[in-house]
Design an enzyme around this catalytic site. Structure first.
Site, short mmCIF file in Angstrom:
data_model
loop_
_atom_site.label_atom_id
_atom_site.label_comp_id
_atom_site.label_asym_id
_atom_site.label_seq_id
_atom_site.Cartn_x
_atom_site.Cartn_y
_atom_site.Cartn_z
N CYS A 27 -10.07 45.79 3.66
CA CYS A 27 -8.84 46.16 3.39
C CYS A 27 -8.58 46.09 1.74
O CYS A 27 -8.85 44.99 1.30
CB CYS A 27 -7.48 45.75 3.91
SG CYS A 27 -7.57 45.70 5.50
N ARG A 31 -14.03 48.22 -0.06
CA ARG A 31 -13.69 47.27 0.76
C ARG A 31 -13.34 47.63 2.11
O ARG A 31 -12.95 46.67 3.20
CB ARG A 31 -12.36 46.57 0.09
CG ARG A 31 -12.79 46.00 -1.38
CD ARG A 31 -11.34 45.56 -1.65
NE ARG A 31 -10.96 44.33 -1.12
CZ ARG A 31 -11.02 42.90 -1.30
NH1 ARG A 31 -11.97 42.87 -2.40
NH2 ARG A 31 -10.76 42.05 -0.68
N TRP A 46 -9.57 48.77 6.68
CA TRP A 46 -10.80 48.31 7.49
C TRP A 46 -10.34 47.81 8.93
O TRP A 46 -9.64 46.75 8.99
CB TRP A 46 -11.64 47.10 6.91
CG TRP A 46 -13.21 47.12 7.71
CD1 TRP A 46 -14.40 47.71 7.43
CD2 TRP A 46 -13.31 45.91 8.64
NE1 TRP A 46 -15.10 47.29 8.25
CE2 TRP A 46 -14.66 46.30 9.06
CE3 TRP A 46 -12.64 45.03 9.10
CZ2 TRP A 46 -15.30 45.40 9.91
CZ3 TRP A 46 -13.29 44.15 10.09
CH2 TRP A 46 -14.49 44.38 10.24
N ASN A 85 -3.41 42.65 4.00
CA ASN A 85 -5.09 42.44 4.04
C ASN A 85 -4.89 40.97 4.70
O ASN A 85 -4.67 39.93 4.35
CB ASN A 85 -5.77 42.46 2.89
CG ASN A 85 -7.14 41.89 2.96
OD1 ASN A 85 -7.77 42.03 4.00
ND2 ASN A 85 -7.76 41.65 2.12
N GLY A 86 -5.83 40.84 5.98
CA GLY A 86 -6.01 39.68 6.64
C GLY A 86 -5.70 39.85 7.98
O GLY A 86 -5.80 41.00 8.66
N GLU A 89 -34.52 40.63 5.69
CA GLU A 89 -33.51 41.12 4.86
C GLU A 89 -33.69 42.81 4.87
O GLU A 89 -32.97 43.63 4.85
CB GLU A 89 -33.82 40.77 3.34
CG GLU A 89 -32.94 41.31 2.23
CD GLU A 89 -31.44 41.50 2.39
OE1 GLU A 89 -31.00 40.81 3.39
OE2 GLU A 89 -30.80 42.44 1.58
N LYS A 104 -31.07 45.66 5.63
CA LYS A 104 -30.86 46.76 4.61
C LYS A 104 -31.13 48.16 5.56
O LYS A 104 -30.10 48.85 5.35
CB LYS A 104 -31.92 46.86 3.43
CG LYS A 104 -31.73 45.79 2.61
CD LYS A 104 -30.16 46.07 1.83
CE LYS A 104 -29.28 45.45 2.28
NZ LYS A 104 -28.83 44.02 1.83
N GLU A 142 -28.19 48.59 8.39
CA GLU A 142 -27.09 48.78 7.95
C GLU A 142 -26.80 50.30 7.22
O GLU A 142 -25.32 50.86 7.32
CB GLU A 142 -26.41 47.73 7.05
CG GLU A 142 -27.11 47.50 5.76
CD GLU A 142 -26.43 46.27 5.14
OE1 GLU A 142 -25.30 45.99 5.27
OE2 GLU A 142 -27.28 45.90 4.13
N HIS A 155 -44.77 36.54 21.17
CA HIS A 155 -43.85 35.86 21.97
C HIS A 155 -42.55 36.70 22.69
O HIS A 155 -41.73 36.39 22.94
CB HIS A 155 -43.39 34.49 21.36
CG HIS A 155 -44.40 33.74 20.74
ND1 HIS A 155 -45.11 32.68 21.61
CD2 HIS A 155 -44.76 33.37 19.99
CE1 HIS A 155 -45.90 32.14 21.48
NE2 HIS A 155 -45.71 32.41 19.91
N LYS A 185 -17.19 45.69 2.04
CA LYS A 185 -17.89 44.93 1.23
C LYS A 185 -17.44 43.50 1.04
O LYS A 185 -18.24 42.61 0.87
CB LYS A 185 -17.48 45.44 -0.31
CG LYS A 185 -18.37 44.85 -1.40
CD LYS A 185 -19.66 45.20 -1.36
CE LYS A 185 -20.67 44.37 -2.42
NZ LYS A 185 -22.15 44.47 -2.06
C1 F6R Z 1 -25.53 42.98 3.43
C2 F6R Z 1 -24.39 42.56 3.07
C3 F6R Z 1 -23.54 41.49 3.77
C4 F6R Z 1 -23.30 40.38 2.82
C5 F6R Z 1 -22.29 39.16 3.78
C6 F6R Z 1 -22.01 38.13 2.89
O1 F6R Z 1 -26.04 44.02 2.78
O2 F6R Z 1 -23.80 42.87 1.92
O3 F6R Z 1 -24.45 40.94 4.90
O4 F6R Z 1 -24.14 39.74 2.38
O5 F6R Z 1 -21.07 40.08 4.23
O6 F6R Z 1 -21.15 38.56 1.72
P1 F6R Z 1 -20.79 37.52 0.66
O7 F6R Z 1 -22.09 37.58 -0.24
O8 F6R Z 1 -19.83 38.47 -0.12
O9 F6R Z 1 -20.36 36.45 0.94
#
Ligand code: F6R
Length: 579
Positions: A2, A27, A72, A98-99, A452, A456, A459, A475, A574
């Protein structure tokens, strides 16, 4: 999670709020809304939309005091009714939140005898609660109301009869922007920089009252307090795409510069007298932590434990005096990481943050903080922040061991060559963008790179992808291998190269197709791989930096070919400020 924006001043608020919401859209982006006190009627008018902020364009409400919100969804689907702002029954009070209000059902039960609810959200209870407590003084009504709230909030409230915005915070970020004859409030500074660079960060349990010409801050007892004004050094161009199709690909291309900038930062002096290091983070930052374990253990020979924050906070961890707790976070606001940090502090550990956003909550609460130099990261999928976290971990290992890591200084130039692999990544993406499943395998320091790479891809392209340590394949996961399930094998020429080759052969023997990330000059790998992306030769400990870049490019190219909304993948946000 949010985005909130508020404006009070002499200008028309609508387009200022709209522009702010666009900056905050990363966000949360399932619905959006604006509420303004109409200058003609004196009543609050709302304009809401399901979907993107763009839909609010061209539907101006005239007025100079207003609030905006991009949602969100947590409680209730993305519908018009659930979009913020929310009004009380009289329509005189509007709130954005937000929260999460954890006791909202209990409050709703109490309030619904007198108040009619029109949404499924937890947030709406706040509007009715404030209306219940309102006797002419909005700040007092808000103060009384938040005493009844259990949970987290960043809150902005307006009343149609008041020329003010009341703000309150507990656990969710909110920052006030100080302008000339105008003041603003937002979830983060990206929405403020085009209006002002002078900001005040509210801390938990503080409140603020914004008027056109003044900002007053209050502590939890309602006592007026003075707060530091922080000057932010952000440049608005960082929030633009600069000719790239998406922020994500722009941010991937910024990585060589970010490596250089991060290597230039000054490390705080951290005394190396720890028994153990605990690294705690979420998502991509957790993957950086996993690489960090290899870096710190190999180079500084200190035992390191790495946990995801959402687990660490509930596992009653054995941590205390003599331990170093490291929180890694791009946003510095992630709710689970923050809770884990508070727990580690309570248990007596020394705390260090590796954080990208200046003055974020985690940065402010850590004993020491090292700021990564990634600049603002707008693409929801983290790329450049990850690279800068790795660089800080190398520097930390150097600082704790007093020994240099060979090759670190040449890494930016090599990353520049790696970013040029975009065309190769596109070529491979064309072959595979229609598949339903992907596997990523790696070993040792590149096992987290496999995790990772898979994260990527899943997502942003919504292709199911699993990251595995190559040695674990037999396994269980090798059962998934068919000619329709490609495997990305991270196989630089390093100490586990021959082991990786064996694992690749096992996959080939089962008709699996392999995309190898290999070291320049390694011709033999062509015997086991269908496609190869070559990365420059570097020291083994540094390979995660160069190996992840083609994986980012591959995920990006595949997602783009599938017409996915790369910068705003579905269901994600984000900054994850709820648990
Ligand atoms: C994936 C991604 C998320 C963040 C996670 C932690 O691409 O961006 O997995 O890495 O939400 O976020 P931060 O780093 O802001 O604590």
């Amino acid at each position: 999670m949010c985005g909130i924006i508020g404006y009070i001043g002499s200008k028309e608020a609508y387009n200022i709020l709209l522009q702010g919401l666009k900056r905050l859209e990363y966000r949360g982006y399932d619905s959006a809304g604006i509420g303004i006190t109409d200058s003609k009627t004196g009543k609050i008018v709302l304009n809401k939309a399901v979907g993107r902020v763009e839909k609010l364009k061209g539907k101006e409400i005239k007025g100079t005091i207003g609030l905006g919100h991009t949602r969100w969804a947590t409680h209730g689907k993305p519908t018009l009714e659930n979009a913020h702002p929310h009004l009380d029954c009289s329509g005189k009070i509007a709130i954005v939140h937000n929260g999460i209000i954890e006791n909202y059902l209990e409050l709703k039960d109490r309030l619904k005898k007198k108040h009619t609810f029109s949404s499924e959200t937890d947030s709406e209870v706040i509007a009715h609660l404030i209306s219940e407590n309102y006797k002419g003084d909005l700040r007092k009504a808000v103060m009384e109301s938040i005493n009844d709230l259990y949970g987290t909030y960043a809150l902005c409230i307006i009343h149609q009869d008041k020329k003010e915005i009341v703000v309150a915070r507990n656990g969710s970020p909110i920052v006030i922007g100080l302008g000339e004859k105008e003041n603003l409030v937002a979830s983060d500074v990206s929405a403020l920089v085009e209006h002002t660079k002078r900001v005040i960060y509210l801390d938990d349990l503080e409140m603020a009252v914004l008027k056109q010409d003044s900002v007053e801050i209050f502590d939890k007892d309602g006592k007026k307090i003075e707060k530091n004004i922080v000057t932010i050094d952000w440049d608005l161009t960082q929030a633009e795409k600069a000719g790239f199709k998406h922020f994500m690909v722009k941010e991937i291309h910024e990585q060589p510069d970010i490596i250089r900038n991060t290597l230039n930062l000054e490390m705080p002096k951290i005394k190396n007298d720890f028994k153990r290091i605990f690294i705690v983070a979420c998502g991509t930052a957790w993957h950086a932590g996993l690489v960090g374990k290899y870096i710190l253990e190999k180079h500084a020979r200190i035992p390191v434990t790495v946990d995801v924050a959402s687990e660490f906070r509930y596992m009653d961890p054995i941590i205390g005096k003599g331990d170093l707790f490291i929180a890694i976070s791009q946003s510095g606001e992630t709710a689970d990481t923050l809770a884990a940090l508070r727990l580690a502090k309570k248990k007596g550990a020394k705390t260090l943050g590796i954080i990208n956003v200046m003055n974020s909550t985690i940065a402010r609460e850590c004993d020491d903080v090292i700021y990564t130099r990634a600049g603002i990261e707008i693409g929801v999928a983290s790329t450049k922040a990850y690279i800068s976290q790795l660089i800080v971990l190398y520097m930390l290992a150097e600082s704790l061991s007093g020994k240099e890591i060979n090759g670190l200084k040449d890494l930016a130039a090599k990353a520049l060559k790696t970013v040029d692999l975009k065309v190769k990544a596109q070529e491979i993406a064309k072959k595979y963008f229609r598949v339903y499943n992907f596997l990523f395998i790696g070993r040792n320091i590149n096992y987290p790179t496999a995790l990772e790479g898979a994260l990527k891809l899943k997502e942003i392209s919504y292709i199911h992808a699993e990251g595995y340590s190559a040695g674990e394949m037999k396994h269980g996961p090798i059962a998934l291998v068919t000619d329709q399930v490609p495997t990305v094998a991270i196989a630089p020429k390093d100490s586990v190269y021959s082991k990786m080759v064996s694992n690749m052969q096992e996959i080939k023997a089962r008709n699996g197709r392999i995309i190898a990330i290999a070291t320049e000059g390694d011709k033999d790998i062509a015997r086991y791989a269908d496609d190869i992306i070559y990365i420059p030769k570097t020291e083994e400990i540094l390979t995660p930096v160069l190996a992840v870049i083609p994986l980012q490019l591959l995920a990006y190219s595949i997602a783009d070919m599938r017409d996915c909304d790369v910068d705003k993948p579905r269901n994600l946000a984000k900054s994850v400020t709820v648990e």
